[in-house]
Design a protein around this motif. Structure first.
Motif, PDB file in Angstrom:
ATOM      1  N   TRP A  84      36.397  -8.289  32.344  1.00  0.00           N
ATOM      2  CA  TRP A  84      36.819  -7.377  31.280  1.00  0.00           C
ATOM      3  C   TRP A  84      38.218  -6.840  31.576  1.00  0.00           C
ATOM      4  O   TRP A  84      38.485  -6.328  32.652  1.00  0.00           O
ATOM      5  CB  TRP A  84      35.839  -6.213  31.164  1.00  0.00           C
ATOM      6  CG  TRP A  84      36.226  -5.262  30.076  1.00  0.00           C
ATOM      7  CD1 TRP A  84      36.757  -4.014  30.237  1.00  0.00           C
ATOM      8  CD2 TRP A  84      36.128  -5.471  28.663  1.00  0.00           C
ATOM      9  NE1 TRP A  84      36.982  -3.443  29.011  1.00  0.00           N
ATOM     10  CE2 TRP A  84      36.616  -4.316  28.027  1.00  0.00           C
ATOM     11  CE3 TRP A  84      35.673  -6.534  27.878  1.00  0.00           C
ATOM     12  CZ2 TRP A  84      36.658  -4.181  26.633  1.00  0.00           C
ATOM     13  CZ3 TRP A  84      35.715  -6.411  26.497  1.00  0.00           C
ATOM     14  CH2 TRP A  84      36.199  -5.247  25.891  1.00  0.00           C
ATOM     15  N   GLY A  86      39.902  -5.279  28.699  1.00  0.00           N
ATOM     16  CA  GLY A  86      40.194  -4.442  27.544  1.00  0.00           C
ATOM     17  C   GLY A  86      40.486  -5.221  26.271  1.00  0.00           C
ATOM     18  O   GLY A  86      40.528  -4.655  25.183  1.00  0.00           O
ATOM     19  N   ASN A  87      40.698  -6.538  26.381  1.00  0.00           N
ATOM     20  CA  ASN A  87      40.959  -7.366  25.202  1.00  0.00           C
ATOM     21  C   ASN A  87      39.607  -7.801  24.619  1.00  0.00           C
ATOM     22  O   ASN A  87      39.051  -8.836  24.999  1.00  0.00           O
ATOM     23  CB  ASN A  87      41.822  -8.573  25.586  1.00  0.00           C
ATOM     24  CG  ASN A  87      42.217  -9.426  24.379  1.00  0.00           C
ATOM     25  OD1 ASN A  87      41.560  -9.414  23.335  1.00  0.00           O
ATOM     26  ND2 ASN A  87      43.292 -10.167  24.535  1.00  0.00           N
ATOM     27  N   GLU A  88      39.084  -6.980  23.698  1.00  0.00           N
ATOM     28  CA  GLU A  88      37.734  -7.205  23.191  1.00  0.00           C
ATOM     29  C   GLU A  88      37.587  -8.538  22.465  1.00  0.00           C
ATOM     30  O   GLU A  88      36.606  -9.246  22.647  1.00  0.00           O
ATOM     31  CB  GLU A  88      37.324  -6.055  22.255  1.00  0.00           C
ATOM     32  CG  GLU A  88      35.880  -6.159  21.813  1.00  0.00           C
ATOM     33  CD  GLU A  88      35.390  -4.955  21.028  1.00  0.00           C
ATOM     34  OE1 GLU A  88      34.509  -5.144  20.177  1.00  0.00           O
ATOM     35  OE2 GLU A  88      35.878  -3.840  21.281  1.00  0.00           O
ATOM     36  N   GLU A  89      38.570  -8.906  21.651  1.00  0.00           N
ATOM     37  CA  GLU A  89      38.480 -10.144  20.874  1.00  0.00           C
ATOM     38  C   GLU A  89      38.406 -11.375  21.783  1.00  0.00           C
ATOM     39  O   GLU A  89      37.510 -12.207  21.666  1.00  0.00           O
ATOM     40  CB  GLU A  89      39.666 -10.260  19.918  1.00  0.00           C
ATOM     41  CG  GLU A  89      39.541 -11.443  18.970  1.00  0.00           C
ATOM     42  CD  GLU A  89      40.707 -11.549  17.988  1.00  0.00           C
ATOM     43  OE1 GLU A  89      40.898 -12.645  17.455  1.00  0.00           O
ATOM     44  OE2 GLU A  89      41.412 -10.537  17.770  1.00  0.00           O
ATOM     45  N   SER A  92      35.206 -11.242  24.107  1.00  0.00           N
ATOM     46  CA  SER A  92      33.977 -11.510  23.341  1.00  0.00           C
ATOM     47  C   SER A  92      33.824 -12.999  23.052  1.00  0.00           C
ATOM     48  O   SER A  92      32.724 -13.545  23.145  1.00  0.00           O
ATOM     49  CB  SER A  92      33.985 -10.719  22.031  1.00  0.00           C
ATOM     50  OG  SER A  92      33.947  -9.331  22.297  1.00  0.00           O
ATOM     51  N   PHE A 126      32.310  -6.050  32.129  1.00  0.00           N
ATOM     52  CA  PHE A 126      32.246  -6.198  30.667  1.00  0.00           C
ATOM     53  C   PHE A 126      31.328  -5.089  30.139  1.00  0.00           C
ATOM     54  O   PHE A 126      30.265  -4.850  30.728  1.00  0.00           O
ATOM     55  CB  PHE A 126      31.667  -7.574  30.302  1.00  0.00           C
ATOM     56  CG  PHE A 126      32.109  -8.093  28.968  1.00  0.00           C
ATOM     57  CD1 PHE A 126      33.164  -8.980  28.876  1.00  0.00           C
ATOM     58  CD2 PHE A 126      31.483  -7.687  27.797  1.00  0.00           C
ATOM     59  CE1 PHE A 126      33.584  -9.477  27.635  1.00  0.00           C
ATOM     60  CE2 PHE A 126      31.891  -8.169  26.563  1.00  0.00           C
ATOM     61  CZ  PHE A 126      32.953  -9.065  26.483  1.00  0.00           C
ATOM     62  N   LEU A 130      28.236  -4.190  24.444  1.00  0.00           N
ATOM     63  CA  LEU A 130      28.920  -5.302  23.773  1.00  0.00           C
ATOM     64  C   LEU A 130      28.409  -6.643  24.313  1.00  0.00           C
ATOM     65  O   LEU A 130      28.129  -7.569  23.534  1.00  0.00           O
ATOM     66  CB  LEU A 130      30.438  -5.176  23.967  1.00  0.00           C
ATOM     67  CG  LEU A 130      31.300  -6.276  23.335  1.00  0.00           C
ATOM     68  CD1 LEU A 130      31.063  -6.384  21.834  1.00  0.00           C
ATOM     69  CD2 LEU A 130      32.786  -6.008  23.632  1.00  0.00           C
TER      70      LEU A 130
END
Length: 169
Positions: A84, A86-89, A92, A126, A130
């Motif tokens: 992880w 911080g870049n969620e896109e 994910s 992570f 989410l």
């Protein structure tokens, strides 16, 4: 596919395949990766070394397979989850690929029952909510004529509560 939730130790699960939250080196590590390598024995490490010699490191989101060694499972599917940042896109998508590629590989091996740990939620940090949503969504969206049951194996109370809540929705 039936979905089951268990709190426990993935190395003791009776399944055709268990999934290892591996690191890119495939040489074992901490958390679930270390536990699987310790319980499964040298055969798993030897096969991981063979895979590395053939293809190099395993990329994030990809999956490879070894035998289960001393484990009750016939196969271990090693997938590398994202760290992880911080870049969620991006994170994910990579985590979703872990589940998709593991399920596709399981199908190719004629696996009926597969067990997943909580990929990337330990030292890779992570976000657990989410990660659980992605795991459940990808499994529910995956259609298979071969895989009959997916078991989510939570090691801790926190992940178990998150998964239980999401599965009941």
């Amino acid at each position: 596919m039936n979905i089951e939730l268990i709190k426990g130790d993935i190395t003791k699960i009776e399944a055709d395949a268990i999934v290892n939250a591996a690191n890119s080196s495939l040489l074992g590590g901490g958390g679930v990766d270390g536990a699987i390598h310790r319980a499964g024995g040298k055969k798993i490490l030897d096969e991981c070394i063979e895979i590395r010699n053939r293809q190099g490191k395993c990329k994030t989101g990809e999956a490879v397979v070894t035998t289960g060694g001393n484990l009750p499972a016939k196969y271990v599917i090693h997938t590398v989850g994202p760290v992880w940042n911080g870049n969620e896109e991006k994170g994910s998508k990579l985590l979703a690929n872990c589940y998709i590629n593991s399920l596709k590989l399981a199908e190719s091996l004629d696996v009926k029952i597969i067990a997943f740990p909580n990929i990337s939620t330990g030292i890779y940090r992570f976000p657990k909510e989410l990660a659980a949503k992605i795991a459940i969504d990808e499994v529910k969206d995956f259609t298979s004529e071969i895989i009959e049951k997916v078991i989510f194996v939570c090691f801790d109370d926190e992940n178990e509560k998150i998964y239980r809540k999401l599965l009941e929705e």
